[in-house]
Motif scaffolding. Structure first.
Motif, PDB file in Angstrom:
ATOM      1  N   ALA A 102       8.096  86.310  32.301  1.00 55.52           N
ATOM      2  CA  ALA A 102       7.098  86.354  33.376  1.00 55.52           C
ATOM      3  C   ALA A 102       7.062  87.691  34.088  1.00 55.52           C
ATOM      4  O   ALA A 102       6.129  87.962  34.855  1.00 55.52           O
ATOM      5  CB  ALA A 102       7.386  85.240  34.389  1.00 55.52           C
ATOM      6  N   ASN A 103       8.040  88.559  33.856  1.00 57.18           N
ATOM      7  CA  ASN A 103       8.132  89.851  34.538  1.00 57.18           C
ATOM      8  C   ASN A 103       7.802  91.020  33.612  1.00 57.18           C
ATOM      9  O   ASN A 103       8.227  92.145  33.867  1.00 57.18           O
ATOM     10  CB  ASN A 103       9.538  90.027  35.116  1.00 57.18           C
ATOM     11  N   GLN A 137      11.464  99.037  33.304  1.00 57.48           N
ATOM     12  CA  GLN A 137      10.866  97.955  34.093  1.00 57.48           C
ATOM     13  C   GLN A 137      11.907  97.329  35.006  1.00 57.48           C
ATOM     14  O   GLN A 137      11.641  97.002  36.168  1.00 57.48           O
ATOM     15  CB  GLN A 137      10.267  96.905  33.156  1.00 57.48           C
ATOM     16  N   THR A 138      13.128  97.164  34.499  1.00 57.17           N
ATOM     17  CA  THR A 138      14.213  96.606  35.305  1.00 57.17           C
ATOM     18  C   THR A 138      14.603  97.555  36.439  1.00 57.17           C
ATOM     19  O   THR A 138      14.855  97.124  37.571  1.00 57.17           O
ATOM     20  CB  THR A 138      15.449  96.334  34.419  1.00 57.17           C
ATOM     21  N   ILE A 145      14.139  81.978  32.866  1.00 58.37           N
ATOM     22  CA  ILE A 145      12.822  82.453  32.434  1.00 58.37           C
ATOM     23  C   ILE A 145      11.752  81.422  32.790  1.00 58.37           C
ATOM     24  O   ILE A 145      10.663  81.773  33.274  1.00 58.37           O
ATOM     25  CB  ILE A 145      12.826  82.721  30.914  1.00 58.37           C
ATOM     26  N   GLU A 146      12.056  80.136  32.560  1.00 58.30           N
ATOM     27  CA  GLU A 146      11.098  79.074  32.886  1.00 58.30           C
ATOM     28  C   GLU A 146      10.761  79.069  34.370  1.00 58.30           C
ATOM     29  O   GLU A 146       9.602  78.847  34.762  1.00 58.30           O
ATOM     30  CB  GLU A 146      11.704  77.724  32.471  1.00 58.30           C
ATOM     31  N   THR A 193       0.664  87.528  30.221  1.00 54.59           N
ATOM     32  CA  THR A 193       1.823  88.387  30.483  1.00 54.59           C
ATOM     33  C   THR A 193       2.162  89.240  29.270  1.00 54.59           C
ATOM     34  O   THR A 193       2.515  90.405  29.398  1.00 54.59           O
ATOM     35  CB  THR A 193       3.050  87.550  30.881  1.00 54.59           C
ATOM     36  N   VAL A 194       2.064  88.653  28.074  1.00 59.73           N
ATOM     37  CA  VAL A 194       2.402  89.420  26.874  1.00 59.73           C
ATOM     38  C   VAL A 194       1.311  90.444  26.574  1.00 59.73           C
ATOM     39  O   VAL A 194       1.597  91.562  26.146  1.00 59.73           O
ATOM     40  CB  VAL A 194       2.671  88.492  25.665  1.00 59.73           C
TER      41      VAL A 194
END
Length: 407
Positions: free
Chosen positions: A208-209, A330-331, A157-158, A289-290
């Protein structure tokens, strides 16, 4: 004597009339209305849904928020859990019908009365099975909504925040929303929030996605927004070191959250010099992003556009299931899940920022921003880490456009 005889006669007449009424057969109620009996031929599941699946898949995707192939996959995952057995009295509603009603409800927020005419299913029946279907969907998609629990997962994630949003060490953007609901019966002021409406609170962390990595839903709207974070399970797990988060990795939030050694918030506006403005800008790039994820969620699931008119337990199920569906879709779709104009966009060559279309739409939807917290006096480690990031963003970690953007 005459009065006694008269009273006796009246009593006998009343007894006879009551006996007569008792023997009168009650008019038989209609077991199933005629228009509901035509569900299999004229209901939406066997009519417009099949037509769209065969002739216009883009409209099918708009109708259910997913393609026919994903719809079939989801049905296969939950069919056993939601399909009832037929009885001698009536045939059970097919699992496909139940799923279709639930997906359409999430996509539009239409009332149960409206849905009953589209799918030819009584509204009281709809209100009974929708919570069951929501539970089944959430259970089937739970793997898409798991909180990371290993160093490798946090580092992945980072990496996304570092590459996409130029914020090294960031492992999630945190924010919360009041989800507007209809005033619960006999609840008094428990769900009454600062916006003079009723709500439950959704606390979320996003990667981030634009995928949810943690959600906490159900806190009563009357709670102070800072208090919601203090009592949510995420804070407890972080401070008890149960999530295996690498040292000096942080979440980013806005003024509704406290400054912690694991949670960065902007510098107060009263303290802004150029260096602090650049830190706030760099933090806002990651934090948006959120905000954009909430915007996508409302755009895809219009049930959030107005107060949710169900019981509180069902409203909680709606929010959880919508978040799980969001991550799954989303995935599966990646960038094709939503239009690019929906989210914020930066033109780094011309130093311009274009707000996403959801920001204008959000003025009338059922998600309400948390109140900012007044600045608290944080511990020394938190202040030092924020100052470290500030120096880094103004030194070796600077990006070419940041000074132009903040002007």
């Amino acid at each position: 004597m005459a009065k006694r005889e008269s009273a006796k006669i009246v009593c006998e007449l009343l007894i006879n009339e009551l006996q007569r009424l008792k023997n009168v057969k009650k008019k038989k109620r209609v077991w199933v209305r005629d228009w509901i009996k035509k569900r299999n031929t004229l209901g939406a599941t066997n009519n417009i849904c099949q037509e769209l699946s065969l002739e216009d898949q883009s409209s099918y995707r708009n109708f259910f928020r997913m393609d026919p192939s994903l719809h079939l996959y989801l049905l296969s995952k939950i069919k056993v859990a939601i399909q009832k057995e037929d009885t001698n009295m009536r045939l059970a509603i097919p699992a496909e019908c139940k799923l279709n009603v639930t997906l359409r409800f999430l996509a539009t927020g239409d009332s149960f009365s409206s849905l009953q005419y589209l799918f030819r299913i009584p509204k009281n029946t709809i209100s009974t099975f929708i919570p069951e279907v929501l539970d089944a969907i959430y259970s089937a998609l739970l793997d898409f909504l798991k909180v990371p629990n290993s160093i490798e997962e946090w580092k992945e994630i980072e990496k996304g925040f570092n590459e996409k949003w130029n914020f090294p060490g960031c492992i999630g953007a945190i924010d919360g929303k009041h989800v507007a609901i209809r005033a619960p019966m006999f609840s008094g002021s428990e769900y009454y929030n600062y916006k003079n409406s009723f709500s439950i609170i959704l606390m979320a962390v996003v990667d981030a996605n634009y995928c949810f990595r943690y959600i906490d839903i159900g806190a009563q709207g009357r709670h102070s927004d800072g208090g919601v974070f203090d009592h949510c399970s995420l804070r407890r797990m972080i401070e008890q070191n149960k999530l295996h988060i690498p040292e000096n990795f942080v979440f980013v939030g806005d003024e509704a959250f406290p400054l912690k050694s694991y949670l960065m918030r902007p510098y107060p506006r009263s303290e802004l010099n150029t260096d602090c403005k650049i830190f706030n800008y760099r933090l806002s790039r990651a934090r948006r992003t959120v905000e954009n994820t909430f915007g996508i969620l409302v755009s895809r699931f219009r049930v959030f556009e107005k107060p949710i008119a169900t019981s509180v337990p069902t409203a909680v199920k709606i929010v959880k299931t919508a978040c799980a569906l969001h991550n799954w879709l989303q995935t599966r779709y990646d960038s094709n899940y939503f239009s690019l104009g929906l989210i914020d966009k930066e033109d780094l060559e011309h130093y311009t920022f274009t707000p996403g279309s959801w920001r204008e739409e959000s003025k009338s939807n059922g998600l309400i921003q948390l109140q900012p917290l007044p600045p608290r006096f944080p511990d020394r480690n938190a202040r030092e880490l924020r100052n470290y990031y500030c120096n880094y963003f103004n030194g070796v970690g600077a990006v070419p456009w940041q000074n132009e953007i903040i002007r």
